[in-house]
Scaffold this motif. Structure first.
Motif, PDB file in Angstrom:
ATOM      1  N   SER A  43      -1.942   5.450  11.419  1.00 21.45           N
ATOM      2  CA  SER A  43      -1.657   3.854  12.279  1.00 21.45           C
ATOM      3  C   SER A  43      -2.765   3.217  11.150  1.00 21.45           C
ATOM      4  O   SER A  43      -2.832   2.848  10.482  1.00 21.45           O
ATOM      5  CB  SER A  43      -1.230   3.761  14.076  1.00 21.45           C
ATOM      6  OG  SER A  43      -1.617   2.737  14.320  1.00 21.45           O
ATOM      7  N   LEU A  44      -4.383   4.055  11.702  1.00 19.31           N
ATOM      8  CA  LEU A  44      -5.632   2.925  11.189  1.00 19.31           C
ATOM      9  C   LEU A  44      -5.383   3.111   9.545  1.00 19.31           C
ATOM     10  O   LEU A  44      -5.394   1.720   8.537  1.00 19.31           O
ATOM     11  CB  LEU A  44      -6.583   3.989  10.823  1.00 19.31           C
ATOM     12  CG  LEU A  44      -7.093   3.846  12.962  1.00 19.31           C
ATOM     13  CD1 LEU A  44      -8.195   4.703  12.885  1.00 19.31           C
ATOM     14  CD2 LEU A  44      -7.279   2.462  13.336  1.00 19.31           C
ATOM     15  N   THR A  45      -4.260   4.354   9.083  1.00 19.68           N
ATOM     16  CA  THR A  45      -3.925   3.764   7.155  1.00 19.68           C
ATOM     17  C   THR A  45      -3.353   3.234   6.769  1.00 19.68           C
ATOM     18  O   THR A  45      -3.614   2.533   5.477  1.00 19.68           O
ATOM     19  CB  THR A  45      -3.527   5.409   7.370  1.00 19.68           C
ATOM     20  OG1 THR A  45      -4.442   6.812   6.900  1.00 19.68           O
ATOM     21  CG2 THR A  45      -3.203   5.686   4.914  1.00 19.68           C
ATOM     22  N   GLN A  46      -2.510   2.978   7.811  1.00 22.99           N
ATOM     23  CA  GLN A  46      -1.782   1.707   6.875  1.00 22.99           C
ATOM     24  C   GLN A  46      -2.856   0.451   7.136  1.00 22.99           C
ATOM     25  O   GLN A  46      -2.158  -0.451   6.101  1.00 22.99           O
ATOM     26  CB  GLN A  46      -0.403   1.423   8.320  1.00 22.99           C
ATOM     27  CG  GLN A  46       0.587   2.649   8.777  1.00 22.99           C
ATOM     28  CD  GLN A  46       1.016   2.262   7.368  1.00 22.99           C
ATOM     29  OE1 GLN A  46       1.398   2.335   6.686  1.00 22.99           O
ATOM     30  NE2 GLN A  46       1.581   4.607   6.870  1.00 22.99           N
ATOM     31  N   GLU A  47      -3.589  -0.038   8.089  1.00 21.95           N
ATOM     32  CA  GLU A  47      -4.409  -1.119   7.538  1.00 21.95           C
ATOM     33  C   GLU A  47      -5.470  -0.862   6.554  1.00 21.95           C
ATOM     34  O   GLU A  47      -5.604  -1.904   5.953  1.00 21.95           O
ATOM     35  CB  GLU A  47      -5.492  -0.634   9.025  1.00 21.95           C
ATOM     36  CG  GLU A  47      -4.987  -1.545  10.209  1.00 21.95           C
ATOM     37  CD  GLU A  47      -3.588  -2.659  10.550  1.00 21.95           C
ATOM     38  OE1 GLU A  47      -4.004  -3.207   9.967  1.00 21.95           O
ATOM     39  OE2 GLU A  47      -2.172  -2.743  10.453  1.00 21.95           O
ATOM     40  N   GLU A  48      -5.051   0.251   6.125  1.00 15.24           N
ATOM     41  CA  GLU A  48      -5.844   0.540   4.887  1.00 15.24           C
ATOM     42  C   GLU A  48      -5.341  -0.039   3.971  1.00 15.24           C
ATOM     43  O   GLU A  48      -6.069  -0.485   2.965  1.00 15.24           O
ATOM     44  CB  GLU A  48      -6.888   1.807   4.900  1.00 15.24           C
ATOM     45  CG  GLU A  48      -7.998   2.058   5.333  1.00 15.24           C
ATOM     46  CD  GLU A  48      -8.096   4.051   5.487  1.00 15.24           C
ATOM     47  OE1 GLU A  48      -8.814   4.526   5.949  1.00 15.24           O
ATOM     48  OE2 GLU A  48      -7.956   3.490   4.727  1.00 15.24           O
ATOM     49  N   TRP A  49      -4.005  -0.151   3.979  1.00 15.76           N
ATOM     50  CA  TRP A  49      -3.337  -0.482   2.299  1.00 15.76           C
ATOM     51  C   TRP A  49      -3.011  -1.815   3.134  1.00 15.76           C
ATOM     52  O   TRP A  49      -2.615  -2.542   1.509  1.00 15.76           O
ATOM     53  CB  TRP A  49      -2.043   0.998   2.803  1.00 15.76           C
ATOM     54  CG  TRP A  49      -2.758   1.807   1.924  1.00 15.76           C
ATOM     55  CD1 TRP A  49      -3.019   2.616   2.565  1.00 15.76           C
ATOM     56  CD2 TRP A  49      -1.925   2.337   0.832  1.00 15.76           C
ATOM     57  NE1 TRP A  49      -2.137   4.053   2.026  1.00 15.76           N
ATOM     58  CE2 TRP A  49      -1.700   3.286   0.855  1.00 15.76           C
ATOM     59  CE3 TRP A  49      -0.989   1.433  -0.381  1.00 15.76           C
ATOM     60  CZ2 TRP A  49      -2.237   4.516  -0.672  1.00 15.76           C
ATOM     61  CZ3 TRP A  49      -1.152   1.817  -1.739  1.00 15.76           C
ATOM     62  CH2 TRP A  49      -1.368   3.178  -1.666  1.00 15.76           C
ATOM     63  N   VAL A  54     -10.992  -1.753   1.037  1.00 18.76           N
ATOM     64  CA  VAL A  54     -11.007  -0.169   1.124  1.00 18.76           C
ATOM     65  C   VAL A  54      -9.803   0.625   0.735  1.00 18.76           C
ATOM     66  O   VAL A  54      -9.141  -0.109   0.246  1.00 18.76           O
ATOM     67  CB  VAL A  54     -10.295  -0.038   2.657  1.00 18.76           C
ATOM     68  CG1 VAL A  54     -10.237   1.669   3.030  1.00 18.76           C
ATOM     69  CG2 VAL A  54     -11.301  -0.329   3.850  1.00 18.76           C
ATOM     70  N   GLU A  55     -10.531   1.492  -0.399  1.00 17.57           N
ATOM     71  CA  GLU A  55     -10.093   2.017  -1.900  1.00 17.57           C
ATOM     72  C   GLU A  55      -9.125   3.546  -0.665  1.00 17.57           C
ATOM     73  O   GLU A  55     -10.098   3.924   0.670  1.00 17.57           O
ATOM     74  CB  GLU A  55     -11.146   3.386  -2.012  1.00 17.57           C
ATOM     75  CG  GLU A  55     -11.155   3.381  -2.700  1.00 17.57           C
ATOM     76  CD  GLU A  55     -12.036   4.339  -4.181  1.00 17.57           C
ATOM     77  OE1 GLU A  55     -12.462   4.986  -3.835  1.00 17.57           O
ATOM     78  OE2 GLU A  55     -12.052   4.080  -5.760  1.00 17.57           O
ATOM     79  N   VAL A  56      -8.042   3.462  -1.058  1.00 10.85           N
ATOM     80  CA  VAL A  56      -7.264   4.308  -0.403  1.00 10.85           C
ATOM     81  C   VAL A  56      -6.407   5.315  -1.938  1.00 10.85           C
ATOM     82  O   VAL A  56      -6.632   4.694  -2.586  1.00 10.85           O
ATOM     83  CB  VAL A  56      -5.535   4.025   0.318  1.00 10.85           C
ATOM     84  CG1 VAL A  56      -6.262   2.817   1.118  1.00 10.85           C
ATOM     85  CG2 VAL A  56      -4.938   2.679  -1.361  1.00 10.85           C
TER      86      VAL A  56
END
Ligand code: NI
Length: 142
Positions: A43-49, A54-56
């Motif tokens: 869920s937090l990763t979805q926000e990074e995108w 933020v580099e993903v």
């Protein structure tokens, strides 16, 4: 490295918990905590995108017929235009017609999401999927 773990108690409807346990067991989890942590991180990763800061990291996989006119050239052109975000490209010749290309991406979340969507939406691409992952940096606060 010191581990920083918290134990929490949560209130959850009985039937929801049963559904959850069935769901995670089917996916191979043997540990409820690991399953919950994975969902929180996802869920937090979805926000990074959604972020431009933020580099993903991620990947896009596309399937296409290489006989489609100009398609190889268009896909290569798009990748060269965004070379700073592309880590690698793996090309697999599936059969006489079809190719699978797996492109590993790294860069600002919103930028590489747009790049992946552009590749998938390119005329002639038969199927495309993205993997939205993370560098993991945000999950290591010691
Ligand atoms: Ni090919």
């Amino acid at each position: 490295m010191k581990s920083n773990l918290s134990r929490i108690g949560i209130t959850i409807p009985e039937n929801l918990l049963q559904q959850f346990d069935k769901h995670i067991t089917e996916r191979g989890y043997t540990n409820r905590s690991k399953a919950v942590c994975d969902m929180i991180r996802d869920s937090l990763t979805q926000e990074e995108w959604k972020s431009e800061k933020v580099e993903v990291v991620g990947a896009v996989a596309i399937v296409y017929d290489h006989h489609t006119r100009d398609l190889n050239a268009r896909l290569t052109e798009i990748q060269h235009q965004h070379h700073q975000y592309i880590l690698s490209t793996t090309h697999v010749h599936i059969d006489h017609h079809n190719c699978l290309e797996i492109i590993a991406l790294k860069g600002p979340g919103n930028k590489i999401r747009a790049l992946g969507e552009t590749l998938i939406a390119t005329r002639g691409v038969l199927h495309g999927k993205m993997i939205f992952s993370t560098t993991g940096k945000e999950f290591h606060h010691h």
